[in-house]
Design a protein around this motif. Structure first.
Motif, PDB file in Angstrom:
ATOM      1  N   PRO A 209       0.835  -1.209   0.000  1.00 26.55           N
ATOM      2  CA  PRO A 209       0.000   0.000   0.000  1.00 26.55           C
ATOM      3  C   PRO A 209       0.868   1.257   0.000  1.00 26.55           C
ATOM      4  CG  PRO A 209      -0.703  -1.565   1.701  1.00 26.55           C
ATOM      5  CD  PRO A 209       0.625  -2.036   1.197  1.00 26.55           C
ATOM      6  N   GLN A 210       0.593   2.145  -0.932  1.00 26.63           N
ATOM      7  CA  GLN A 210       1.318   3.409  -1.000  1.00 26.63           C
ATOM      8  C   GLN A 210       0.482   4.562  -0.464  1.00 26.63           C
ATOM      9  OE1 GLN A 210       2.051   5.578  -4.828  1.00 26.63           O
ATOM     10  NE2 GLN A 210       4.194   5.075  -4.433  1.00 26.63           N
ATOM     11  N   GLU A 211      -0.821   4.490  -0.645  1.00 22.50           N
ATOM     12  CA  GLU A 211      -1.712   5.574  -0.228  1.00 22.50           C
ATOM     13  C   GLU A 211      -3.083   4.985   0.073  1.00 22.50           C
ATOM     14  OE1 GLU A 211      -2.286   9.752   0.497  1.00 22.50           O
ATOM     15  OE2 GLU A 211      -0.477   8.697  -0.153  1.00 22.50           O
ATOM     16  N   LYS A 231     -11.288  14.168  -2.309  1.00 23.04           N
ATOM     17  CA  LYS A 231     -10.343  13.126  -1.901  1.00 23.04           C
ATOM     18  C   LYS A 231     -10.045  12.165  -3.049  1.00 23.04           C
ATOM     19  CE  LYS A 231     -11.527  13.106   3.036  1.00 23.04           C
ATOM     20  NZ  LYS A 231     -12.051  12.287   4.151  1.00 23.04           N
ATOM     21  N   LEU A 232     -11.070  11.804  -3.822  1.00 25.01           N
ATOM     22  CA  LEU A 232     -10.866  10.899  -4.949  1.00 25.01           C
ATOM     23  C   LEU A 232     -10.029  11.549  -6.041  1.00 25.01           C
ATOM     24  CD1 LEU A 232     -14.394   9.236  -5.214  1.00 25.01           C
ATOM     25  CD2 LEU A 232     -12.318   8.285  -4.219  1.00 25.01           C
ATOM     26  N   ASP A 233     -10.174  12.891  -6.219  1.00 21.28           N
ATOM     27  CA  ASP A 233      -9.336  13.595  -7.194  1.00 21.28           C
ATOM     28  C   ASP A 233      -7.860  13.452  -6.818  1.00 21.28           C
ATOM     29  OD1 ASP A 233     -11.612  14.375  -8.536  1.00 21.28           O
ATOM     30  OD2 ASP A 233     -11.717  16.347  -7.583  1.00 21.28           O
ATOM     31  N   ALA A 234      -7.572  13.596  -5.516  1.00 26.56           N
ATOM     32  CA  ALA A 234      -6.182  13.490  -5.065  1.00 26.56           C
ATOM     33  C   ALA A 234      -5.649  12.070  -5.241  1.00 26.56           C
ATOM     34  CB  ALA A 234      -6.082  13.909  -3.585  1.00 26.56           C
ATOM     35  N   VAL A 235      -6.481  11.063  -4.929  1.00 30.49           N
ATOM     36  CA  VAL A 235      -6.062   9.670  -5.103  1.00 30.49           C
ATOM     37  C   VAL A 235      -5.773   9.370  -6.568  1.00 30.49           C
ATOM     38  CG1 VAL A 235      -6.861   7.279  -4.995  1.00 30.49           C
ATOM     39  CG2 VAL A 235      -7.193   8.784  -3.057  1.00 30.49           C
ATOM     40  N   ALA A 236      -6.643   9.827  -7.471  1.00 33.69           N
ATOM     41  CA  ALA A 236      -6.456   9.563  -8.900  1.00 33.69           C
ATOM     42  C   ALA A 236      -5.165  10.190  -9.406  1.00 33.69           C
ATOM     43  CB  ALA A 236      -7.652  10.101  -9.693  1.00 33.69           C
ATOM     44  N   THR A 237      -4.856  11.398  -8.962  1.00 34.75           N
ATOM     45  CA  THR A 237      -3.632  12.070  -9.391  1.00 34.75           C
ATOM     46  C   THR A 237      -2.397  11.270  -8.955  1.00 34.75           C
ATOM     47  OG1 THR A 237      -4.698  14.233  -9.280  1.00 34.75           O
ATOM     48  CG2 THR A 237      -2.296  14.187  -9.238  1.00 34.75           C
ATOM     49  N   GLU A 279     -14.849   7.643 -14.956  1.00 34.53           N
ATOM     50  CA  GLU A 279     -15.441   8.657 -15.827  1.00 34.53           C
ATOM     51  C   GLU A 279     -14.745  10.008 -15.722  1.00 34.53           C
ATOM     52  OE1 GLU A 279     -19.552   8.759 -14.801  1.00 34.53           O
ATOM     53  OE2 GLU A 279     -20.007   6.804 -15.725  1.00 34.53           O
ATOM     54  N   GLN A 280     -14.313  10.398 -14.519  1.00 35.14           N
ATOM     55  CA  GLN A 280     -13.726  11.729 -14.337  1.00 35.14           C
ATOM     56  C   GLN A 280     -12.214  11.751 -14.521  1.00 35.14           C
ATOM     57  OE1 GLN A 280     -15.660  14.412 -14.000  1.00 35.14           O
ATOM     58  NE2 GLN A 280     -17.439  13.026 -14.096  1.00 35.14           N
ATOM     59  N   HIS A 281     -11.549  10.631 -14.272  1.00 37.04           N
ATOM     60  CA  HIS A 281     -10.077  10.619 -14.329  1.00 37.04           C
ATOM     61  C   HIS A 281      -9.517   9.571 -15.281  1.00 37.04           C
ATOM     62  CE1 HIS A 281      -9.556  13.506 -11.058  1.00 37.04           C
ATOM     63  NE2 HIS A 281     -10.569  12.896 -10.453  1.00 37.04           N
ATOM     64  N   LYS A 282     -10.385   8.857 -15.988  1.00 34.42           N
ATOM     65  CA  LYS A 282      -9.948   7.890 -17.005  1.00 34.42           C
ATOM     66  C   LYS A 282      -9.025   6.816 -16.422  1.00 34.42           C
ATOM     67  CE  LYS A 282     -12.159  10.506 -19.866  1.00 34.42           C
ATOM     68  NZ  LYS A 282     -13.540  10.123 -20.264  1.00 34.42           N
ATOM     69  N   ILE A 283      -9.292   6.383 -15.198  1.00 37.68           N
ATOM     70  CA  ILE A 283      -8.530   5.282 -14.626  1.00 37.68           C
ATOM     71  C   ILE A 283      -8.911   4.005 -15.380  1.00 37.68           C
ATOM     72  CG2 ILE A 283      -8.129   3.870 -12.570  1.00 37.68           C
ATOM     73  CD1 ILE A 283      -6.970   6.603 -12.256  1.00 37.68           C
ATOM     74  N   VAL A 317     -10.192   3.418  -0.408  1.00 37.76           N
ATOM     75  CA  VAL A 317      -9.477   3.278  -1.685  1.00 37.76           C
ATOM     76  C   VAL A 317      -7.986   3.201  -1.374  1.00 37.76           C
ATOM     77  CG1 VAL A 317      -9.041   4.245  -3.957  1.00 37.76           C
ATOM     78  CG2 VAL A 317     -11.252   4.622  -2.859  1.00 37.76           C
ATOM     79  N   LYS A 318      -7.357   2.090  -1.754  1.00 39.50           N
ATOM     80  CA  LYS A 318      -5.925   1.909  -1.507  1.00 39.50           C
ATOM     81  C   LYS A 318      -5.175   1.854  -2.828  1.00 39.50           C
ATOM     82  CE  LYS A 318      -6.496  -0.693   2.801  1.00 39.50           C
ATOM     83  NZ  LYS A 318      -6.214  -1.977   3.495  1.00 39.50           N
ATOM     84  N   ILE A 319      -4.070   2.606  -2.917  1.00 39.01           N
ATOM     85  CA  ILE A 319      -3.162   2.510  -4.058  1.00 39.01           C
ATOM     86  C   ILE A 319      -2.108   1.465  -3.708  1.00 39.01           C
ATOM     87  CG2 ILE A 319      -1.549   3.728  -5.553  1.00 39.01           C
ATOM     88  CD1 ILE A 319      -2.944   6.309  -4.869  1.00 39.01           C
TER      89      ILE A 319
END
Length: 340
Positions: A209-211, A231-237, A279-283, A317-319
């Motif tokens: 886990p990184q984040e 928060k999800l915007d920051a995770v996606a970035t 949809e918002q960050h194209k993951i 949500v875990k990276i």
């Protein structure tokens, strides 16, 4: 004494050659263990029933009762629903709900590469619940097959490099005065390189886990509020800037209400988070581990208090970052590259 050192160097060369031979044998064994694959003619209509035995980002493989494997491709037009009951229509589902072990029926037409391009996918909700239970207890990392192929390729490349090093080692030990000492040093470096390569290959299945980000929801709701979206915007970035990452998404609920209702609500919350990230960050979907709703099973706070229940209504949500891909590749020195 000089003859003894020469014999020791040749023995090291022979030991390295024996080390490489199991790798080649393992690769040949893997290629011989193939299942029967069905190829669908381009444009041919087909309906198949079977169980999902493999799941990738945009495709999955169905094995029917005759033992044939058919690759099915998903598109934006693929209809994924549960079978309808009496006087009601089936429920629409996202493609992330197509899991290994799920019994289903597929209708579609043949694609350009022999796969079946799905128009319609149907399954029973009881089979979906069973597949989810099995998937939650298995290793959810979807990219393991790809990592294994990369592992074999990397081992093969390193074997070729080591073969060249061994040829160079033999020439130096036979041609130059004092070459036995240089050959021994090179052999030691080659062994160290093999050990580093093996460690790096072993780490390809190891994710750390990184984040971790937690978003919370109102009572009975699966709607993302502005704070959750931030928060999800920051995770996606952070995820898009990482190398070899996957996202683990789990939904949770407090103890208010029935067990089945809370499980379904936690699943909707996880699906809402995934929909926003895609949809918002194209993951890419292949980067997202199959989401799972735990209901009220894993609280992080006391459900007897209002504040505790608010903390339990959440999605985590875990990276996860692949250790093998982030480690530096091993380097090998040639004779004369270091001072004597």
């Amino acid at each position: 004494m000089k003859s003894f050192r020469m014999f020791r160097s040749i023995a090291l060369v022979f030991a390295l050659a024996l080390t490489l031979s199991p790798l080649a044998f393992s690769q040949n064994s893997t290629n011989n263990n193939q299942t029967r694959a069905r190829s669908v003619a381009s444009g041919e209509k087909m309906k198949i029933k079977g169980v999902v035995v493999k799941r990738d980002a945009d495709t999955f493989t169905v094995r029917d009762l005759t033992g044939n494997d058919t690759v099915v491709r998903l598109t934006d037009r693929t209809s994924v629903k549960s079978n309808s009951g009496f006087l009601r229509s089936g429920t629409n589902y996202g493609t992330t709900n197509i899991l290994r072990g799920l019994n289903l029926e597929v209708e579609g037409r043949g694609g350009s590469n022999g796969e079946l391009v799905a128009d319609r996918i149907r399954f029973n909700e009881s089979d979906l619940r069973t597949a989810r239970a099995v998937e939650s207890r298995a290793n959810p990392l979807e990219e393991r097959a790809t990592a294994s192929e990369g592992r074999l390729s990397e081992v093969e490349q390193n074997a070729q490099k080591l073969s060249g090093q061994l040829d160079e080692l033999a020439a130096v030990s036979n041609a130059a005065r004092g070459g036995a000492k240089a050959a021994q040093q090179t052999a030691d470096q080659a062994v160290a390189g093999v050990n580093q390569t093996n460690e790096r290959i072993s780490a390809l299945d190891d994710y750390t886990p990184q984040e971790t980000a937690t978003v919370n929801f109102r009572v009975g709701s699966a709607v993302l509020n502005p704070d959750a979206k931030s928060k999800l915007d920051a995770v996606a970035t952070k995820a898009l800037n990482a190398k070899g990452y996957v996202l683990e998404v789990t939904g949770h609920a407090d103890s208010t209400g029935g067990t089945e209702r809370n499980r379904a609500l936690s699943q909707r919350r996880a699906d809402a988070v995934i929909r926003y990230l895609v949809e918002q960050h194209k993951i890419p979907l292949r980067r997202i581990i199959t989401p799972y709703g735990f209901g009220e099973l894993e609280p992080v706070a006391d459900n007897k208090t209002r504040e505790g229940r608010a903390e339990n209504r959440r999605v985590e949500v875990k990276i996860l970052v692949n250790k093998g891909l982030t480690q530096p590749a091993p380097t090998m020195s040639t004779p004369g590259s270091s001072g004597q």
